[in-house]
Design an enzyme around this catalytic site. Structure first.
Site, mmCIF file in Angstrom:
data_model
loop_
_atom_site.group_PDB
_atom_site.id
_atom_site.type_symbol
_atom_site.label_atom_id
_atom_site.label_comp_id
_atom_site.label_asym_id
_atom_site.label_seq_id
_atom_site.Cartn_x
_atom_site.Cartn_y
_atom_site.Cartn_z
ATOM 1 N N ASP A 67 0.808 -1.218 0.000
ATOM 2 C CA ASP A 67 0.000 0.000 0.000
ATOM 3 C C ASP A 67 0.842 1.270 0.000
ATOM 4 O O ASP A 67 2.064 1.224 0.142
ATOM 5 C CB ASP A 67 -0.955 -0.014 1.209
ATOM 6 C CG ASP A 67 -0.254 -0.395 2.516
ATOM 7 O OD1 ASP A 67 0.994 -0.300 2.572
ATOM 8 O OD2 ASP A 67 -0.939 -0.779 3.469
ATOM 9 N N ASN A 136 -7.421 -2.462 14.447
ATOM 10 C CA ASN A 136 -8.819 -2.761 14.109
ATOM 11 C C ASN A 136 -8.926 -3.968 13.170
ATOM 12 O O ASN A 136 -9.978 -4.243 12.631
ATOM 13 C CB ASN A 136 -9.489 -1.537 13.455
ATOM 14 C CG ASN A 136 -8.787 -1.118 12.169
ATOM 15 O OD1 ASN A 136 -7.833 -1.759 11.733
ATOM 16 N ND2 ASN A 136 -9.257 -0.047 11.558
ATOM 17 N N HIS A 138 -7.170 -4.409 10.294
ATOM 18 C CA HIS A 138 -6.945 -4.197 8.862
ATOM 19 C C HIS A 138 -5.696 -4.931 8.374
ATOM 20 O O HIS A 138 -4.762 -5.171 9.140
ATOM 21 C CB HIS A 138 -6.926 -2.698 8.490
ATOM 22 C CG HIS A 138 -5.735 -1.899 8.896
ATOM 23 N ND1 HIS A 138 -5.827 -0.621 9.408
ATOM 24 C CD2 HIS A 138 -4.406 -2.162 8.853
ATOM 25 C CE1 HIS A 138 -4.633 -0.142 9.649
ATOM 26 N NE2 HIS A 138 -3.742 -1.057 9.330
ATOM 27 N N GLU A 143 -9.693 -1.669 5.457
ATOM 28 C CA GLU A 143 -10.310 -1.359 6.743
ATOM 29 C C GLU A 143 -11.576 -2.193 6.963
ATOM 30 O O GLU A 143 -12.129 -2.738 5.995
ATOM 31 C CB GLU A 143 -10.687 0.131 6.761
ATOM 32 C CG GLU A 143 -9.506 1.088 6.598
ATOM 33 C CD GLU A 143 -8.694 1.278 7.872
ATOM 34 O OE1 GLU A 143 -8.664 0.362 8.725
ATOM 35 O OE2 GLU A 143 -8.084 2.346 8.003
#
Ligand code: GLP
Length: 239
Positions: A67, A136, A138, A143
Site C-alpha cells: 500500500d 482494528n 486491517h 479497513e
C-alpha cells in the site's frame, strides 16, 4: 494457521527474516509482498545483515508493496516508498527496477490501481506475502467494512487508523485520509502468507483474527481460510 510464538520483537524479526531468506534461496526470483509500519522494521534490518554477510541476494527478487498513502510524493519521508528505501531497499543488492509500490501521487488514482493489478497479474502470484495487522484488524489498508475487497483500490482510512498512524506525521491534519491498497483478494492469492504480530496492544485483535468469526469487519480474519499462513507472534500478543 501455523503459529510460531516467540519471546520478543527481535526473535519475531529473526524468525520472519529466516523464512524470507529460505524462500529466496529456493527461488531467487521470488515475488515477495512487503509490508510497512513498525512491525517489519526489525525483519528488514535482519535481512540487510543477512545480505551483507552474503547469505542472501535480492538481485532477482521482485518486491510488491501492499500500500501507499494517497497524496504523498515518493520523496515524502512519510511515504512508503521512502520507508522501503530507508529500511531495506537502499541497503541490499536489489534492482530498483524490480521494486513495485503503488503511486499515491498519481493524477488518476483509479488508473493507478488498474496498473498495479495488471503488473501483479503479469508476475503471476506472490510467492510470499508479509503482513501485519492494524489494531482494528486491517491488512494492508483494507479497513473494516461490509465486504472483503478483491483488487487494488482506494481505501478511506478509518478514524482508528488515522489516530494510530498520525503519530508519524507532523500533525494529525497532515495525516492522509486515503490510501491505495492491494485488495484482500490480492493478498489471499499469495501462495504463502506470514503474519507478524508484536506486543500486548495487538492481543485482542489477534485473538479475533485467529479464532473469531470470519468477517469483513475484521479484515484479517479471512486469513483463516488460506491454507498456508504462518503467524509469528510475540508471547505478549495473546490474551
Ligand atoms: C499500517 C499498514 C499495514 C500495517 C499496519 C500495522 O497502517 N498499512 O500494512 O501492517 O498498519 O502497523 P504497525 O506495524 O505499525 O502496528
Amino acid at each position: 494457521m501455523k503459529l510460531i510464538t516467540v519471546k520478543d520483537y527481535d526473535a519475531m524479526s529473526e524468525a520472519a527474516a529466516e523464512i524470507i531468506m529460505r524462500q529466496i534461496d529456493s527461488k531467487p526470483n521470488s515475488v515477495i509482498g512487503f509490508s510497512t509500519g513498525s512491525t517489519p522494521t526489525g525483519t528488514y534490518k535482519q535481512l540487510t545483515a543477512f545480505c551483507a554477510q552474503g547469505r542472501v541476494s535480492f538481485k532477482n527478487v521482485v518486491p510488491f508493496n501492499l500500500d501507499e498513502y494517497v497524496g504523498l510524493a515518493p520523496d515524502d519521508p512519510n511515504s512508503y516508498v521512502y520507508y522501503m528505501k530507508e529500511n531495506l531497499f537502499d541497503h541490499i543488492d536489489i534492482d530498483p527496477a524490480n521494486t513495485h509500490i503503488p503511486n499515491g501521487a498519481a493524477e488518476d488514482l483509479e488508473a493507478e490501481c488498474r496498473r498495479y493489478d495488471a503488473l501483479l497479474e503479469r508476475y503471476g502470484s506472490i510467492d510470499l506475502q508479509l503482513v501485519g495487522i492494524g489494531q482494528n484488524g486491517h491488512i494492508g489498508f483494507n479497513e473494516p467494512s461490509d465486504t472483503f475487497s478483491d483488487k487494488t483500490q482506494i481505501a478511506k482510512l478509518s478514524e482508528n487508523t488515522r489516530a494510530v498512524n498520525a503519530a508519524h506525521f507532523r500533525s494529525a491534519d497532515a495525516m492522509p485520509q486515503f490510501a491505495i491498497t492491494m485488495g484482500v483478494g490480492d493478498i489471499m492469492r499469495a501462495k504463502r502468507i506470514i503474519l507478524m504480530v508484536n506486543g500486548a496492544h495487538k492481543a485482542q485483535i489477534l485473538d479475533k483474527v485467529m479464532h473469531g468469526e470470519i468477517t469483513p469487519q475484521v479484515p484479517a480474519s479471512i486469513l483463516q481460510r488460506h491454507d498456508d499462513v504462518t503467524v509469528i507472534a510475540t508471547q505478549d500478543a495473546f490474551i
